[in-house]
Design a protein around this motif. Sequence first.
Motif, PDB file in Angstrom:
ATOM      1  N   GLN A  35       0.842  -1.202   0.000  1.00  0.00           N
ATOM      2  CA  GLN A  35       0.000   0.000   0.000  1.00  0.00           C
ATOM      3  C   GLN A  35       0.873   1.247   0.000  1.00  0.00           C
ATOM      4  O   GLN A  35       2.054   1.184   0.333  1.00  0.00           O
ATOM      5  N   LEU A  36       0.234   2.371  -0.294  1.00  0.00           N
ATOM      6  CA  LEU A  36       0.937   3.655  -0.175  1.00  0.00           C
ATOM      7  C   LEU A  36       1.227   3.951   1.295  1.00  0.00           C
ATOM      8  O   LEU A  36       2.228   4.585   1.615  1.00  0.00           O
ATOM      9  N   LYS A  86       0.572   8.739   4.331  1.00  0.00           N
ATOM     10  CA  LYS A  86       1.134   8.013   3.189  1.00  0.00           C
ATOM     11  C   LYS A  86       2.662   8.180   3.181  1.00  0.00           C
ATOM     12  O   LYS A  86       3.353   7.522   3.952  1.00  0.00           O
ATOM     13  N   LEU A  87       3.180   9.050   2.333  1.00  0.00           N
ATOM     14  CA  LEU A  87       4.648   9.103   2.162  1.00  0.00           C
ATOM     15  C   LEU A  87       5.408   9.417   3.463  1.00  0.00           C
ATOM     16  O   LEU A  87       6.539   8.967   3.650  1.00  0.00           O
ATOM     17  N   MET A  88       4.797  10.194   4.347  1.00  0.00           N
ATOM     18  CA  MET A  88       5.504  10.586   5.563  1.00  0.00           C
ATOM     19  C   MET A  88       5.477   9.503   6.643  1.00  0.00           C
ATOM     20  O   MET A  88       6.103   9.659   7.696  1.00  0.00           O
ATOM     21  N   PRO A 120      11.305   6.491 -13.100  1.00  0.00           N
ATOM     22  CA  PRO A 120      10.086   6.844 -12.356  1.00  0.00           C
ATOM     23  C   PRO A 120      10.138   8.280 -11.831  1.00  0.00           C
ATOM     24  O   PRO A 120      11.181   8.755 -11.411  1.00  0.00           O
ATOM     25  N   GLU A 121       8.976   8.950 -11.911  1.00  0.00           N
ATOM     26  CA  GLU A 121       8.847  10.314 -11.378  1.00  0.00           C
ATOM     27  C   GLU A 121       8.769  10.309  -9.855  1.00  0.00           C
ATOM     28  O   GLU A 121       9.003  11.302  -9.211  1.00  0.00           O
ATOM     29  N   PHE A 122       8.308   9.171  -9.326  1.00  0.00           N
ATOM     30  CA  PHE A 122       8.005   9.099  -7.898  1.00  0.00           C
ATOM     31  C   PHE A 122       8.480   7.738  -7.397  1.00  0.00           C
ATOM     32  O   PHE A 122       9.319   7.103  -8.044  1.00  0.00           O
ATOM     33  N   THR A 123       7.953   7.242  -6.277  1.00  0.00           N
ATOM     34  CA  THR A 123       8.460   5.964  -5.764  1.00  0.00           C
ATOM     35  C   THR A 123       7.674   4.767  -6.313  1.00  0.00           C
ATOM     36  O   THR A 123       7.925   3.637  -5.918  1.00  0.00           O
ATOM     37  N   ASN A 124       6.691   5.009  -7.172  1.00  0.00           N
ATOM     38  CA  ASN A 124       5.946   3.904  -7.803  1.00  0.00           C
ATOM     39  C   ASN A 124       6.745   3.377  -8.998  1.00  0.00           C
ATOM     40  O   ASN A 124       7.219   4.172  -9.808  1.00  0.00           O
ATOM     41  N   VAL A 125       6.853   2.057  -9.094  1.00  0.00           N
ATOM     42  CA  VAL A 125       7.475   1.436 -10.269  1.00  0.00           C
ATOM     43  C   VAL A 125       6.552   0.305 -10.723  1.00  0.00           C
ATOM     44  O   VAL A 125       6.327  -0.660  -9.992  1.00  0.00           O
ATOM     45  N   SER A 161       7.478   3.294   0.536  1.00  0.00           N
ATOM     46  CA  SER A 161       7.074   4.244   1.572  1.00  0.00           C
ATOM     47  C   SER A 161       7.260   3.585   2.928  1.00  0.00           C
ATOM     48  O   SER A 161       6.721   4.030   3.920  1.00  0.00           O
ATOM     49  N   ASN A 162       8.029   2.506   2.933  1.00  0.00           N
ATOM     50  CA  ASN A 162       8.233   1.736   4.153  1.00  0.00           C
ATOM     51  C   ASN A 162       9.670   1.943   4.638  1.00  0.00           C
ATOM     52  O   ASN A 162      10.627   1.535   3.975  1.00  0.00           O
TER      53      ASN A 162
END
Lengths: 491, 491
Positions: A132-133, A302-304, A405-410, A468-469
Motif C-alpha cells: 500500500q501507499l 502516506k509518504l511521511m 520513475p517520477e516518484f516511488t511507484n514502479v 514508503s516503508n
Amino acid sequence: MRRADRKQMRKKSIHPCQSTDKDVIKEAHAENLMTNLSNAYASDLLPSKEGKDLTKCFLLQVVNILLHYIEKTFDDKSKILDFHHPHQLLEGLDGFDLELSDHPESLEQLLVDCTDTLKYGVKTGHPRYFNQLSSGLDVIGLAGEWLTATANTNMFTYEIAPVFTVMETVLLKKMCGIIGWRETEADGIFSPGGSISNLYGILVARYKQYPEIKARGMAVLPCIVLFVSEQGQTPFCVVATAGSTVFGAFDPLHDIADICETHKLWMHVDAAWGGGLLLSRKHSCRLSGIERADSVTWNPHKLMGVPLQCSALLTREKGLLGACNQMQAEYLFQPDKVYNINFDTGDKTIQCGRHVDVFKLWLMWKAKGTYGFEVQIDRYMELAKYFYKVLKKKDNFKLVFDAEPEFTNVCFWYFPPRLKHIPKSFERDQELQKIAPKIKAQMIVEGTAMLSYQPCGDKVNFFRMVFSNPATRQTDVDYLIDEIQRLGKDL
Amino acid sequence: MRRADRKQMRKKSIHPCQSTDKDVIKEAHAENLMTNLSNAYASDLLPSKEGKDLTKCFLLQVVNILLHYIEKTFDDKSKILDFHHPHQLLEGLDGFDLELSDHPESLEQLLVDCTDTLKYGVKTGHPRYFNQLSSGLDVIGLAGEWLTATANTNMFTYEIAPVFTVMETVLLKKMCGIIGWRETEADGIFSPGGSISNLYGILVARYKQYPEIKARGMAVLPCIVLFVSEQGQTPFCVVATAGSTVFGAFDPLHDIADICETHKLWMHVDAAWGGGLLLSRKHSCRLSGIERADSVTWNPHKLMGVPLQCSALLTREKGLLGACNQMQAEYLFQPDKVYNINFDTGDKTIQCGRHVDVFKLWLMWKAKGTYGFEVQIDRYMELAKYFYKVLKKKDNFKLVFDAEPEFTNVCFWYFPPRLKHIPKSFERDQELQKIAPKIKAQMIVEGTAMLSYQPCGDKVNFFRMVFSNPATRQTDVDYLIDEIQRLGKDL
C-alpha cells in the motif's frame, strides 16, 4: 494445540517483567500476577477500587505482547502474515473465537485474544510489505498514537483538547508554509482520510462560487461540473493530482493553474500521496505550481509514514472552511467562553466528534525534524531508481513505462519463460493477465512479501512496487525480484 | 522551573523499571538507559540495526508516562485540567515548545514533550468529567486502541486487515440483531463518526429512491427534501432521533414508522447517543420501533464508552451500501484474489483509507459481555434518577423539565440567591443567561469538574448533566452540586 495448553504456555511466556529485565524479577511474583489475571475481569480494573495494580499489570502484559509483535515486524526472517480464509476465521482458528457473548471473559483470555488478533493479522511494517501507499511502522508515530488513545478526547473544541487543537494550528501553518502560501492567510483541517479531505476541498470550492448553497441548497445552482467537457455545463473546479495511486504521476500544476486563473475556476490539488515530496529539496520540483492551488489534500499517513489516519485539507484562503461548514449549533459550541473561541474547530468541519490525528504527526516532526522526513523520502526515491534500473536489465521483467520513475511507484510485468518470447497479442495478454494474481496469491500463502497489482486501461494486470516503508533495504528489493521469479517461473 | 532542571527531574522520575518493580532493578542500569535516551534519536530506533533494545526502552518509558497519567485520571483528588489560554500554549509554557524545527529532538526530550502534552490536556476519564456524551477511559478499550495502533492497517480489504474486517462483520451482525433485524439480511459499516454515519444513511436513502443518481447525478432528481413541510417538494426520508444531544429525548419511533410506511419514505434513526440503551433490558423500550427503521446510526463511542472514534451505520437491507457507494476501482480492489472478496469493504464506503475502529469495541465486548454493558448503562440511568431527585428538592436549582429524565441527560438551572426570588422576566433571564458560563469558567480555571451548558430556543443558558463516565460515583454527583453552589452563590 488445545486451548488449555495454550493458556498454560501463555502463563509461562507473558509476564510484565520480561519486558524490562526478567532475570531480576522473582518468578513467584509473576506467577502471582498471572493467577490474578486468570481470575480477574474488566470490572476489577480501574475505576474499580483497588484496581490500580491490576490495571498496571494488565496493561503491561498487553504492552509486552505489542513489543514482541513490533520486534517480529522488523525481523525480515519472520512471515508477513499467516494466511487463512475468511470462513476459517469466522469458524474459529485454534480456539480463537470471534463471536460475542453475554458473559465476560477473564483478563488472561483477553491477552490470548490480543495475541491471536496479531497472529492472524498482516505485519504492515515488515521490510517486505510493499502493498500500500501507507506502510511501515514508525515507532515515534506509534508512541504518539498510544498517547492519543490514552488522552481519548475530541478535536472539536479547545475546551476539551487544548493542546491538540493548538498543535493542529501549528501543523496546518507549517504545511501551508511548505506549500508556499502565506501562513497567516491560509487555513485547513485534519480529516479522517484523503477522500474526506477531497470532499472538503470540493465543498469549499462550491461554496466559494455559490455561497447561496448554504441557505438554499443544490436546487438553486446551475448544473455544475468538476471537469470541463465539450458538452459544456458550468465548470467550477478543476482537480489536479500530484502523485497518482498506481503510476505515481504528477499533473502539470502550472498549466492547470493558468487555465484556472483565466476561467476563474477553483484549483484543488489531490496531493494525498505526493504531498510528502514537498519535504525533499531535491524532488519537490515535481509539485511546482502547487502554491497556486486554492486547496490541497495532503495525507501524512502516506509518504511521511504517520500511522493511519492522518490527512489534511489545506486552503489558501482563511475562513472559508468555517463559512462553508458552520451550523452555529450553540448547544455544541458555546460562544460565551472563558478563552479565545477561534481555537474551537467544530464549525470548520462536517463532523462533530473528530479523532485526534495531529499528535502523532507533531511528535514525529519533533523527532525527525523536517530534515529527517527529507532523508527518509530521498531514500525511497533512491530505492525506486535502483529497483527500476535492476528491472530494466532483466529480460523477464518489463516496465510499464520506459522512463525513469517520477516518484516511488514502479510498475512492471513479470514474464514467465513460456510467455517471454510470445509477441503481444490478445491471447498472450489473456495469459499475462493471470500471472500477477497467481504470484501474489502464492506470496500471501507463503507470507514472504506483499505488493500490489492491478490492470489499467488497456494494460493487463501488472505489479506496482512502491516505496514508503522505512524498514525496506536494498536487500529486500533484491529479495522481492528473486521471489517473483521463484514463484512465477513455472506459471 | 527551567528546562534544564526539569530534565534533571525527569531523569530521576522516569525509568522503565519503575512500572514493574523498581526496587529490584539496579539504579545503575536505569541511569545507563537514560543516558542512552538523552543522546539517542528517532533514527536510532527500529528499523535501525541494533535498535531493538532502545526501542523497547523508549516505548516502556512512554508507557510509564501513560500509566502514571491513567492513575491520576481516576484519582478524584487530581485536577481535571490545568487551564491555560491558547496564546499561552502557543507562546510556550515552561519550555513546552509547540513549534516544529528542521532538526530532530532527542528521545529524552520527546518523553518530556509527551509528559507536557498530557499535563496541559484534559482528563476526559476523570470521575468528575461530565462535559460530553463521550467520556470516561475504558482500560480495555484503551488496550484495544494500543493494539490497533501497533497493527496500523486499513479496513479497506480483507487482504491487509483479515482479522479486523471479519470482526467488523461479527460486530455489525450483533448490532443488527440487537436492533431487531434479521442478521443475514442486514448490513452496515463503521465510519469516523456520527455525522458521517448519518451521511451514509442519507446517501443510501437517496440511492434507494433514485438509483439513477449514481450514473447521472443530482441534476436528474426532483428537488428532494428530508423533512416534509407544508410547502411540499418531494420528501424521500425522515430522520428520527433516539437520544437527543441536549435533552436526551426520544422520538416516537412507531408513529414515525407508520408514516414512513404509508408514504413509502426511508426511515433513518439517529441513535448515535441513544443506541447503547438497546443493551439494557430495562430501558431499551425507549427505542421501541427502531426495528422498523431502514437505517440506524449508533455510536459505541458514546454511551458504551468505547474510545473515540467508533460509530456504525446499519442498514436493514443488505447490499445497498455497496451499490450506492461503489466505484469499482480495480486498481484498489482487485476482483481476482485468492480469497472470498465479499470481505473487502472498500466499495461500501466513500473512504479509501479507513481506520480500524472495531477492535477496541470487540475486545470490550469480550471483556464485559453484553451483560457488562447493561450493568454499566443501568447504573448511569440510576445516577441520572438520583441526580434528578436531589435537584428537585433543592430550591436554588430548577429542572428544565419537571418529569423524570428519559435518559441520562438532566438539564437544569442554578439560581444564585440574588436571582432566586425574582420572577421570570426578560431582565431576570438576561442575568440568568450569564450564570452557567461564569460557573463553568471558574470550574475550568480551578479544574474541579466539567459539565456542559447551552441555551435552547427560549431557554437561556442551562447546565446539561450527563452520565456516560464509568468512573463517576454518587459522591461525585454530590460533589458537583456542592461545587456549583460554591462557585455560583455570590454571582
